[in-house]
Design a protein around this motif. Sequence first.
Motif: not given
Length: 430
Positions: A425-426, A428
């Motif tokens: 989800a994180d 970049p």
Amino acid sequence: MRATVYGAFIIHPKRGVPYPFTQPDEEVPIIIGEWWKSNVEHVLLEYISSGGGPNVSDAYTINGQPGTLYNCSASGVFVANAVPGKTYLLRIINAGLNTEMFFALANHTLTVVEIDASYTKPFAASAILISPGQTTNVLVTADQPVGQYYMAAGPYVSGQGVPFDQSITTAIFSYTGSSNSSSPTLPTLPKFNDTKFATNFSQNLRSLSTAQNPVNVPSQIDHQLLFTVGLSIKSCHHNKTCKGPNGGRRSASVNNVSFVLPKTALLQAHFFNLSGIYTTDFPSNPPIRFNYTGKAPKNLQPSVGTRLKSIPFGSNVQLILQDTNLVGAESHPIHLHGFNFYWVGQGLGNYHPANSRTFNLVDPPIRNTVIVPPGGWAATRFTADNPGVWFLHCHLEVHNTWGLEMAFIVENGKGPLETLPPPPADLPGC
């Protein structure tokens, strides 16, 4: 980046598990590199725009130091201190861009025990061959008279008329009690074009093949693939002057397809089912059959595209890599992401199915980068049990840049353990 900053990731056995060879007294990473006086990005952009080849490196290095044989760097030398009678594990890594290298230690025998993070049956060698992307671990015992001995690395260049950096980089294996003023002994490296040595060294590699380190070579093959790999020439752009042979642009290809890097990541396009990024029609065999290592046909220019090969999860794959002589026969270190493979055979000339009778299916070496001999072929086998998109490419940066690459899609299997997970989800964005 590989020409400027690099280091060693060391993989040790599980805690409490010994090495399957003599326990070394000390381990020493030996990282071979190439160095340019010029900005390497400028070197890259110049040969891409000109259609010719890159400027060769100005020096080779061991652990970032050129060594004493270069006029400008007499004091720039890596020193490995050795205690008489002790045994050392040299973890040798070729982090160079464009050059396969020979490596030797004067007056000492190298015992090869591991390649590409896989153990081998130990064998003694006067020198080793190591390509960009490969690792080789050797044992060496300080059993010679107290003194200083050069470790040296020099180029292996198989292509005819290919310009290359002809220098030699050195480091010093220095015994405790030796005088710093003494002149180190220099090893005898194979000649730069010694393909016989290169082939013989490769044929000595065998997997350990024990209960703790089993060999599971696929025997029933689901996909038989024959990929030609080699250099070629494309027409020069209209109203342009190019520096390749006969005024053309240098190119490289796999099965006569010169790969075009997409602007969207292949894994992203595959997972989210994005259209227009790539096709899945990469040929399983050369689209045009000819005498690959003989006289090259005229005007055989590669097609260009981002073409991938899709393989069902769990398939057993036999991949034959065949060098071609369109521009000239040359050695190619071919690296596959996401997998190790069994290197079951090699030979000179054109591969024929009858050559499979000579395959080593008992204890073949396990590699992730295999050297295709100049004017010859290399045979590999692997099981496609890692879902995702995986790059196959020549580990010579210049050939990679020219298009000697492709990618496999390994499809999802059954259940979560055989399915490509989503991006975190994180993650970049680019």
